[in-house]
Every structure is written in structure tokens, then in C-alpha cells.
Design a protein around this motif. Structure first.
Motif, short mmCIF file in Angstrom:
data_model
loop_
_atom_site.label_atom_id
_atom_site.label_comp_id
_atom_site.label_asym_id
_atom_site.label_seq_id
_atom_site.Cartn_x
_atom_site.Cartn_y
_atom_site.Cartn_z
N GLY A 75 0.79 -1.23 0.00
CA GLY A 75 0.00 0.00 0.00
C GLY A 75 0.81 1.27 0.00
O GLY A 75 0.26 2.36 0.21
N GLU A 76 2.13 1.17 -0.25
CA GLU A 76 3.01 2.33 -0.30
C GLU A 76 3.67 2.40 -1.68
O GLU A 76 3.82 1.38 -2.36
N ILE A 77 4.06 3.61 -2.07
CA ILE A 77 4.91 3.78 -3.25
C ILE A 77 6.35 3.81 -2.78
O ILE A 77 6.71 4.64 -1.91
N HIS A 78 7.18 2.95 -3.32
CA HIS A 78 8.60 2.95 -3.01
C HIS A 78 9.38 3.42 -4.23
O HIS A 78 9.18 2.91 -5.34
N LEU A 79 10.24 4.42 -4.02
CA LEU A 79 11.10 4.94 -5.09
C LEU A 79 12.53 4.50 -4.82
O LEU A 79 13.05 4.68 -3.70
N MET A 80 13.20 3.97 -5.87
CA MET A 80 14.59 3.52 -5.78
C MET A 80 15.34 4.03 -7.00
O MET A 80 14.81 4.00 -8.12
N ALA A 81 16.59 4.49 -6.79
CA ALA A 81 17.36 5.04 -7.92
C ALA A 81 18.79 5.31 -7.48
O ALA A 81 19.10 5.30 -6.28
N ASN A 82 19.65 5.58 -8.44
CA ASN A 82 20.99 6.07 -8.14
C ASN A 82 21.22 7.45 -8.76
O ASN A 82 22.34 7.94 -8.80
N ARG A 97 -5.90 21.30 -2.29
CA ARG A 97 -5.18 20.97 -1.06
C ARG A 97 -4.72 19.53 -1.23
O ARG A 97 -5.55 18.64 -1.41
N VAL A 98 -3.41 19.31 -1.22
CA VAL A 98 -2.86 17.98 -1.42
C VAL A 98 -2.17 17.52 -0.14
O VAL A 98 -1.54 18.33 0.56
N SER A 99 -2.33 16.24 0.19
CA SER A 99 -1.74 15.68 1.40
C SER A 99 -0.94 14.44 1.02
O SER A 99 -1.44 13.55 0.31
N VAL A 100 0.32 14.39 1.48
CA VAL A 100 1.21 13.28 1.17
C VAL A 100 1.98 12.91 2.43
O VAL A 100 2.49 13.80 3.13
N GLU A 101 2.10 11.62 2.70
CA GLU A 101 2.93 11.15 3.82
C GLU A 101 4.23 10.58 3.26
O GLU A 101 4.22 9.78 2.32
N ILE A 102 5.34 11.01 3.88
CA ILE A 102 6.68 10.63 3.42
C ILE A 102 7.46 9.99 4.58
O ILE A 102 7.44 10.50 5.70
N HIS A 230 15.94 11.50 -4.31
CA HIS A 230 17.02 12.47 -4.46
C HIS A 230 18.23 11.90 -5.18
O HIS A 230 19.14 12.65 -5.56
N GLY A 231 18.28 10.57 -5.35
CA GLY A 231 19.37 9.99 -6.14
C GLY A 231 20.42 9.25 -5.36
O GLY A 231 21.41 8.79 -5.95
N GLU A 232 20.27 9.10 -4.04
CA GLU A 232 21.28 8.38 -3.25
C GLU A 232 21.20 6.88 -3.55
O GLU A 232 20.12 6.29 -3.59
N ASP A 233 22.36 6.26 -3.76
CA ASP A 233 22.40 4.83 -4.05
C ASP A 233 21.81 4.01 -2.91
O ASP A 233 22.03 4.32 -1.72
N ASP A 234 21.08 2.98 -3.29
CA ASP A 234 20.56 1.98 -2.34
C ASP A 234 19.61 2.57 -1.30
O ASP A 234 19.42 1.97 -0.24
N GLN A 235 19.04 3.73 -1.58
CA GLN A 235 18.08 4.32 -0.66
C GLN A 235 16.66 4.15 -1.21
O GLN A 235 16.43 4.33 -2.40
N THR A 236 15.75 3.82 -0.31
CA THR A 236 14.34 3.65 -0.70
C THR A 236 13.50 4.72 0.00
O THR A 236 13.50 4.81 1.24
N TYR A 237 12.84 5.51 -0.79
CA TYR A 237 11.93 6.54 -0.26
C TYR A 237 10.50 5.99 -0.31
O TYR A 237 10.06 5.47 -1.35
N ARG A 238 9.78 6.17 0.80
CA ARG A 238 8.44 5.58 0.93
C ARG A 238 7.38 6.70 0.97
O ARG A 238 7.57 7.71 1.66
N PHE A 239 6.29 6.46 0.26
CA PHE A 239 5.19 7.43 0.21
C PHE A 239 3.87 6.68 0.37
O PHE A 239 3.71 5.58 -0.15
#
Length: 824
Positions: A75-82, A97-102, A230-239
């Protein structure tokens, strides 16, 4: 109602929520984000938001870059990148009005929410535009406004990374983000909720309930929504919980209807003027037959007030007058809708030159509306007949005139009831509770009083919950208005019994108790700005009975403690047991400090605050209404208040009357309501008005309007106290019937509840008798007046167990159904 502060918008009362001292009360001082994302998803749906992400797949989103991976996990969006990239919506949005959890990853991390952004597929930096910053570094600029791949930092600004126009506020903006409130708003190791509101050129950003940015910028009026890796290697951002509410909302579209009303009289008053009277003021416009023949232009004058038999074209205050034109001999046939003139203040969404919450709009299909009773038709060719015109009046679609009734032996009270009941009906035109027609903006105190009276006059009251949701996102600035949000939620919960509705809104109420302004003794402090601007006590200012404003303000603290008590009750009801205990502990502390520091033992009444010996009626009836006066001090406070006149406004009179009625001073309360002079509801009805006023008279508030529902308090006071009908459990499963007859000989009526109507009729003659009908499934306690010499209570002719307490008989067993009661 109140002139809006140009520097403050939306949830101002949540400022400094993160500044509360750490301790057992920390969990109740600021909103928390649930670890369970599903509960947050359901809450946003409940509040009328539309999902941008369905929790299952990436429908509606795309990645304009050749790199970066986005996937859905639990149920989350995961972003991965280098390399840096953005996932963006396929649809553009303008005002919203937009609401986002990070949830940031550990280590170096930076993200954000793009809004009104753009995509250039051929550029190296493909996504550019506004961004709400999510800064995981020690710099702590989370909640800042950044212009990605364009102008860079806007607020805060800094040399080398901002354009010169933004460097003008570098010092101010950096100071704002150095403040612990904003600097500490980000939960570095957990979920964070960003809320971005764009209305015309006005941008606001909130992070975890803390307002961080309010800025005007005209570069972009629409664009995409995006989220960033943001482009950091091996980092997963969750939304998660990505939602939007497109603006403007127009509540009346689904909840208000136009009703055609024929005039009650049509009178020719000169050769070219015909006066049309619709009997009462209503919000609307007119439909009029197209004039046949004649030449030139005619005019339709709309007005709330007459002067010398004509519509007053220069009325005082914000009493309404306006004029629209029509054309004779136009060649058209049929019927025209003649709109009323447009008051720009009633349609502003961001305010061209001063900030304020958005005005509540009415549907475009209606054409403009305004409050009016009379119409003058000028330059109509020939005779103007009654059938040529109707008023298109706007009322809540579900309004039921038969849902409620009240009648008693005092004809003045009956007239007051009719005025106030109609005032509630007439002010449903916007679909939420607005403050009359001067601004068409909801204010918390106005809305709460309106809500109480809506419950007692109608049986379709969804407008109350709708108004709450509007105000939780568009709050106003007065100190005591924030606790009114707690009161609104509690009243809605008591009416509906809907625990799920309450669960979805509970956390947002924590920022409304004023706890962020309290200290170790539990009492709220007021700084210089609070004392000169935010602390209201009463409105207008001249209605404050000489109140002396100090750092520790008795009225502000009375509201604070009552809000904490209601929060404790609601927390317990939805299973927040630790919160409930924390609120109860805080109440105990604040109550003790309140009594110790603010009560004048020598005089037996409360002072206005610490540092003054002045005692206003406000400093005494608010604590009495909220149950803050200890039992051994009540008699003195009540005796003092019974000697006072109506030294307060119609707003504060709601609480003054609450205090008197609930303390057994019903004779005094009714005497004040029906007093001669110009400071009573008797004065309103005798004036000929058909909707209640904002103030007792124009001389007390020269700019007052004549269509203000907070002046209609008897619409709830008479059913709740004279008839004596109030709920004792959420959802009206149980009630109390506690009539306050004063000197009245009889009273009766119908009180709507969520379970069905309660009907009763009592007679107060040689004995006190009452006929009572409760809806199926409801039980009630009975509390009746005990006249001298009475020995007991009989229900349906049989004596029942009852206990006499003072001048009241309390029947021990709950009753149900239809019964006849007599005190003998």
C-alpha cells in the motif's frame, strides 16, 4: 464576523504545537500520525479527499526519466534510484489541497512533494517547479518552499541558492526556520504528513500540522503533482496516503436547493416604482417575467431594510442593499433570472490584498444571491402583477419545518423562538455555517452556536459535520475559537454517536486545545500579541464588560480546560486510553491552578486574570457554564451573576444563559431574554427583523450584519432548558428531561434527535404535570421541579421511586415510550 488577520491563515492555532514541553502530556499536545497507513487512508476518504494513489498500482502516475524505479509495496509507493528522479501525476491541477505522507530512509536523504510542476521530456532536468521540501539533514528546512531546477530556494532563502528578489527576506525566513517549532516539525525516523494548499497565487505548506510557509507567487497557476527520489544509491523513499481535494469546494451544490416563493404583497408606491414584499429575509435572487413593450432600462432594487416606506439605499453597517438592471423591449420572451449584485468580499478565495480563508461560494448555476426581503421594480412598463415575480430562496435541501416546535405561555418567548428557528433555516444557504453575508466565511464560534441550534430545529443536520471539516482546514485566528473545534466535534459525536467519524478527526483536535500555550501549572499564557489581538472574550470589543486582559486570562483558560475535558471523554470513547488519562491528569492540574490563582476569595467571584482585581461577568459565567466552579463556591458566583444585566453580546449570551439555566437560575435567564430595552431578544423581535442579528443593536456594532445565526441562541436554549431535553450518551441512546419552568405556566413542543423526535408538554399550575413521548429505543432520566409541599412523583398514575435534591425531584428509574408524569 471578524476582520481576518493578514498574516495568519488556516490552522494558526497549531503553531508551536511541537514547542510543548516533553513529559507525560506530550502525546496530547500535538497530532500524531498513525503507524497504520490504512487508518489514515480511511480518514482522508472520510474528510472528502480523492486518492491520488489507489494503494494497489501506479495508475495515474508516470516516470518521465529513463532511470529510477517505482513500485507498490504494502500500500506504499517505493522509489529507488541512483540518480535524482520524480514520479508525477498524469493529470494537472490548479487550486487544491494535497496531502502526502513521506518516510525518509536512514542516512543522507532528501525528498519533497512537487506541486503545480511541469515536465519537459526533452530536458536533462525534466521536472521543474514548486516543491515542498523534505530535508533529512541537520539544516532542518523541511516544509520550505523550493523551486526545483528553476529559481531554487524561495522560503527560506540563502545567498548563492536564491534569486535576489527572495534574498530580500533571507534573514526573516531563516529566523522562521530556526524557530524550534518549524525546525523540529519533521519526524526524522518516522512518517511525516505534508499538506500543500494552492489557491490562486497563494501557497501554504504545513508539515505534521505545523504551518511552515505562506507565500504569494504568480509564476505557476497549474501543473502536476510529483514525489522525489534524491538519487542516493541503495536508498528507498516511501510514500503513502497521497490525496487531493480540488478547490474551490461548493458545499451548496449537493446540499442546498432553490425554492420559488411568491410575494406576500405587491404595492405601487409611485408612478414608476413598485414595492414587492416577500415577508421575510432570505438569501436568493428573483425570477421575473421578461417585460414586453416599453423602452430603455429598468432596475431591480434588493434590500433588507425599509426607510420611510422605501428600500433603504444607504443602509447602516453591512445591512444589505443592491441594484441590478433589466432591459425593456428586449425582444425576448419568457422569464429572466435577475441576479443580485456581487460583493467581491463574498467571493474572494485568497484575498487580493489581504489574506483570509476562502469565502464559501454558491453554485454558478444559481447566479449571484444575497439576503433581501423587499424588491423595488423601477421603470416597469405598465402594471406589475404579483404573478410576474418569484424569489428563488436558498435553503438546505433536507430542511423540515415540521421537525421541531416550541410554544409556551409567554408570547414574547414564542416570537423569539420563531425568529431564531427561521434564522437557522435562512442561514443554511451556503451548505456550511457562514458568518452571515459580510464575508461568507465560517468562524468556529459562530459555527458552534449555529450547530447547537440546527440540532434543535431540524432533523437533517449533516451540515454540522460538513462545517467542521471545512473549519479544520480553514481555521481562524482568535484564541477561544480554536477550542470551539473541540466543542463542535463533541457535539456532533453526542448527536450522531458515530465513533468512526470521531476517530478520523480526533488527532487534528489536539492542536485546538491551546495546550501549546500552557505551562507547568496547566494554565494558558497570553503574550502581548495574544492579549491585544487573539484573545477575544467577547465580540465586539465594547461588549466585554470592562474586561482586563492579562497574561493568564480567566476566559481563555476556562475554554482551555473545557476543551481538555471533552478531549478526555472522546479519547476514552475511541480507545485512546493513554491519551484519556493524560488529558484527565492535565485537567486536574489546570483546574487546581485555575481555582487557586483566579478566584477572589474575599469577593467570592472570579477575577479577569492574574494581575487585576477587576471581575467581569464573562470571567464568571464562562467558568460556571463549563462546570469549573467548585460546589462550595457556586452559590456566591450564581448570586452575583443574578444581579447582573446583559453586559455581553449575543455570542457570549449563549454561555451566560447556559450558566444561568444549568444552575437553576431559569427565572433570571428568561427575564434577560425578554427584557425591555435594546439588549435582549425581545428587542430583536420588536424591531421587525426576520433573521437574528450579530449584535443587540447597530449602536453596539455599527458594521454588524442582519443575518447572523450566532444571534439565534434561543433556538437551542428553549428546547434544551425550558423543555429540558438533552442527550446524556452519544447518539441520543439516553437522554435527560429536565424542564426549567421559571414563571411560565406551560410549555411544549417537539425536539428532533438522531433517534427520532421527543415530544413533550408540561403544565406548571397547582401541580407540575408532563406528557412525554420518547422515540423507540431511547431511555431517559427525569428531573422535575419540586414545588413546596410536594411529596413525590407519579408516572402513569403510580408513585415511583424519586429523590428530592434541593428544589428538584430526581426519578430513580429511567423511562421509555409514552408516559404521563405528575409531581404531587
Amino acid at each position: 464576523m471578524l476582520k481576518y488577520c493578514s498574516l495568519i491563515f488556516a490552522v494558526i492555532v497549531s503553531l508551536d504545537v511541537c514547542n510543548a514541553k516533553e513529559g507525560p502530556e506530550t502525546s496530547i499536545s500535538k497530532p500524531a500520525i498513525n503507524h497504520d497507513g490504512q487508518s489514515g487512508f480511511e480518514a482522508m476518504l472520510s474528510r472528502g479527499y480523492t486518492p491520488l494513489f489507489n494503494g494497489k498500482d501506479l495508475s495515474g502516475w508516470w516516470n518521465p526519466y529513463p532511470h529510477g524505479e517505482a513500485k507498490v509495496v504494502d500500500g506504499e509507493i517505493h522509489l529507488m534510484a541512483n540518480e535524482k528522479f520524480f514520479l508525477v501525476t498524469k493529470k494537472k491541477y490548479s487550486d487544491f489541497r494535497v496531502s502526502v505522507e513521506i518516510h525518509l530512509p536512514e542516512g543522507d536523504a532528501n525528498s519533497g512533494v512537487m506541486f503545480r510542476c511541469h515536465v519537459d521530456k526533452d530536458a536533462e532536468k525534466k521536472v521543474y517547479g514548486y516543491q515542498a521540501e523534505c530535508d533529512g539533514s541537520d539544516r532542518r528546512w523541511s516544509g520550505g518552499l523550493f523551486d526545483e531546477s528553476r529559481r531554487r530556494w524561495i522560503w527560506p532563502s540563502t545567498k548563492g541558492r536564491s534569486q535576489d528578489q527572495f534574498l530580500e527576506h533571507e534573514e526573516e525566513s531563516k529566523a522562521a526556520f530556526a524557530d524550534p517549532t518549524i525546525a523540529g516539525a519533521l519526524n526524522r525516523h518516522g512518517w511525516n504528513r505534508f499538506v500543500i494548499t494552492c489557491i490562486e497565487d497563494r501557497i501554504t505548506i504545513e508539515l505534521n500540522g505545523v504551518p511552515t510557509v505562506t507565500f504569494r507567487d504568480t509564476v505557476d497557476a497549474s501543473g502536476y503533482i510529483g514525489i522525489q527520489h534524491h538519487g542516493e544509491d541503495d536508498q528507498t523513499y516511501r510514500f503513502r496516503n497521497l490525496f487531493i481535494k480540488e478547490l474551490p469546494q461548493i458545499p451548496a451544490e449537493d446540499s442546498v436547493s432553490l425554492t420559488d416563493q411568491a410575494p406576500v404583497s405587491v404595492k405601487k408606491i409611485s408612478d414608476n416604482i413598485t414595492l414587492v414584499d416577500f415577508g421575510k429575509v432570505a438569501f436568493g435572487n428573483i425570477a421575473m417575467r421578461v417585460p414586453q413593450g416599453g423602452r430603455g432600462e429598468g432596475k431591480v432594487h434588493f434590500g433588507e431594510k425599509l426607510k420611510d416606506g422605501r428600500i433603504d439605499r444607504e443602509p447602516p453597517g453591512t445591512v444589505r442593499y443592491g441594484v441590478s438592471q433589466f432591459r425593456n423591449g428586449s425582444g425576448e420572451i419568457g422569464t429572466w433570472i435577475v441576479p443580485t449584485p456581487v460583493d467581491v468580499r463574498n467571493t474572494e478565495q485568497a484575498g487580493a490584498t489581504r489574506a483570509h480563508p476562502p469565502a464559501v461560494l454558491t453554485p454558478k448555476s444559481w447566479l449571484p444571491v444575497m439576503p433581501f426581503r423587499w424588491v423595488e421594480i423601477e421603470n416597469w412598463p405598465g402594471e406589475f402583477k404579483p404573478e410576474y415575480i418569484v424569489r428563488r430562496a436558498a435553503f438546505a435541501t433536507g430542511w423540515n419545518d415540521d421537525a421541531s416546535s416550541f410554544e409556551c405561555s409567554d408570547e414574547t418567548l414564542n416570537r423569539i423562538w420563531e425568529l431564531c428557528k427561521y434564522s437557522i433555516k435562512a442561514t443554511t444557504f451556503a451548505g456550511v455555517y457562514v458568518d452571515g453575508d459580510r464575508e461568507r466565511i465560517p468562524y468556529e464560534a459562530d459555527a458552534y452556536l449555529n450547530q447547537l441550534s440546527h440540532y434543535t430545529t431540524d432533523d437533517d443536520v449533516e451540515m454540522a459535520a460538513r462545517s467542521f471539516d471545512w473549519l479544520i482546514e480553514n481555521g481562524t485566528w482568535p484564541s477561544e475559537w480554536a477550542p470551539h473545534m473541540v466543542f463542535m466535534a463533541h457535539a456532533e459525536w453526542m448527536y450522531s454517536g458515530d465513533d468512526e467519524w470521531l476517530k478520523h478527526r480526533y488527532e487534528s483536535l489536539k492542536a485546538k486545545t491551546l495546550m501549546h500555550r500552557s505551562d507547568d501549572d496547566g494554565l494558558v499564557r497570553s503574550n502581548e500579541m495574544d492579549r491585544t489581538r487573539h484573545d477575544i472574550v467577547d465580540w465586539p470589543q465594547k461588549e466585554r464588560d470592562g474586561y482586563v486582559f492579562t497574561e493568564i486570562n480567566t476566559v481563555v483558560n476556562a475554554f482551555h480546560i473545557e476543551a481538555l475535558e471533552q478531549m478526555a471523554e472522546m479519547a476514552g470513547a475511541i480507545g485512546k486510553d493513554e491519551d484519556a488519562k493524560a488529558f484527565e491528569t492535565r485537567v486536574e492540574l489546570a483546574r487546581a491552578s485555575f481555582q487557586k490563582t483566579l478566584f477572589d476569595e474575599a469577593e467570592g467571584i472570579y477575577r479577569d486574570g492574574i494581575g487585576t482585581d477587576h471581575s467581569s461577568i464573562h470571567a464568571n459565567f464562562f467558568p460556571l457554564a463549563f462546570g469549573l466552579v467548585p460546589e462550595d463556591k457556586r452559590a456566591g458566583v450564581i448570586a452575583w451573576l443574578e444581579k447582573q444585566d446583559m453586559h455581553c453580546s449575543p455570542y457570549a449570551a449563549q454561555y451566560f444563559m447556559d450558566a444561568l439555566f444549568s444552575s437553576g437560575s431559569d427565572v433570571k435567564a428568561i427575564a434577560l431574554m425578554t427584557a425591555d430595552g435594546d439588549r435582549s431578544w425581545k428587542h430583536m423581535v420588536n424591531s421587525g427583523t426576520t433573521i437574528s442579528w450579530e449584535a443587540w443593536d447597530l449602536k453596539y456594532k455599527p458594521n454588524q450584519d442582519w443575518n447572523h445565526a450566532w444571534g439565534a441562541a434561543p433556538a437551542n436554549l428553549l428546547p434544551r432548558y425550558v423543555l429540558g431535553v438533552q442527550p446524556t450518551a452519544p447518539g441520543w441512546t439516553t437522554a435527560i428531561i429536565r424542564p426549567h419552568p421559571a414563571d411560565l405556566k406551560h410549555a411544549g413542543g417537539k425536539v428532533p434527535t438522531s433517534q427520532g423526535p421527543i415530544q413533550l408538554d408540561w403544565q406548571n399550575k397547582e401541580t407540575f404535570t408532563m406528557s412525554l413521548s420518547l422515540p423507540e429505543g431511547m431511555t431517559a432520566k427525569i428531573d422535575l421541579p419540586a414545588a413546596d409541599g410536594t411529596t413525590g412523583v407519579y408516572v402513569d398514575g403510580e408513585k415511583v421511586a424519586a429523590k428530592q435534591v434541593g428544589d428538584r425531584w430526581l426519578v430513580e428509574k429511567e423511562v421509555r415510550g409514552e408516559i404521563e408524569v405528575e409531581v404531587q
